[in-house]
Write a protein that holds these residues in place. Structure first.
Motif: not given
Length: 253
Positions: A104-116, A93-100
């Motif tokens: 930050e909350q998405a990164r804390a889940r630990g489910l994405y291989q890459h976030l941008s 899973l990769h994720g992108v969002d316009g809100s830092p």
């Protein structure tokens, strides 16, 4: 206890209703940054079903094994879609969002291989053409969020034959945007960029934030707004005129 729950629901409705009313992108992103820590709890209070419905629709149509499927979650927010995908065995899973703040909350889940960080509509997605087996965008197609003009960018990063799953609300305040969105979706299909597999209208999308948004025929106390899940397959090669797939919900839903 009932009074506390009512007060909490009223506060959440006011907060989510305020987010729906922001049509300036910069203001919307700032709102999401401040909302990020409470977002999951708030949308759970409103019984927000779009992540589950979209993932159910998408995963029934994906041909390959979950562990080998590369998926992009656009406007991923706190990672609610990723949680639904992970529960079904999808781990790439990769994720992108316009809100830092949301990232930050998405990164804390630990489910994405890459976030941008990416503001779709102002900049391209940070991936090469034809990268992903599937692309989702859940909950971001409305005024002040992702413009309809950005839809072709989702197609660009999808592999030929890959799937694109989108959602939008059909409550009164979003109908003008929905009309513009569907014109864009239809135009891409007429241009043979993709073919529609599903256009699934769901009545109980989330609790309405005001009486004006309630679906006709429901009571004010449990009134829901409606929404739509769209599923498209990117064309592999130019195809001759054929029969358009029916706009039916996925089997078993």
């Amino acid at each position: 206890m009932a009074q506390e729950m009512d007060g909490s629901l009223s506060e959440v409705r006011a907060r989510v209703g305020a987010s729906h009313g922001i049509t300036d992108l910069a203001h919307k992103l700032h709102f999401y940054d401040r909302w990020a820590r409470d977002y999951d709890q708030d949308v759970a209070t409103l019984q927000y079903s779009a992540p589950r419905l979209a993932v159910d629709c998408l995963t029934q149509a994906l041909p390959g094994p979950p562990h080998a499927t590369l998926i992009l979650d656009v406007a991923c927010g706190t990672g609610l879609v990723a949680a639904e995908l992970q529960a079904r065995g999808f781990l790439q899973l990769h994720g992108v969002d316009g809100s830092p703040g949301m990232l930050e909350q998405a990164r804390a889940r630990g489910l994405y291989q890459h976030l941008s960080l990416c503001i779709l509509g102002q900049e391209p997605l940070p991936s090469p053409e034809g990268t992903f087996d599937a692309v989702l965008m859940v909950g971001a197609l409305s005024d002040g969020q992702v413009p309809c003009s950005a839809i072709p960018e989702l197609l660009r990063v999808t592999k030929p034959g890959g799937l694109v799953c989108l959602t939008t609300r059909t409550n009164p305040s979003n109908l003008r945007y929905k009309e513009e969105l569907e014109a864009t979706l239809d135009r891409l299909e007429q241009d043979r960029e993709w073919e529609r597999l599903v256009a699934w209208t769901v009545d109980r999308w989330e609790l309405a934030t005001s009486k004006l948004e309630v679906v006709p025929g429901t009571s004010d106390s449990d009134g829901f707004i409606s929404g739509v899940v769209y599923l498209y397959r990117k064309q592999e090669v130019a195809k001759v005129e054929g029969v358009r797939p029916s706009a039916q919900p996925p089997a078993g839903l």
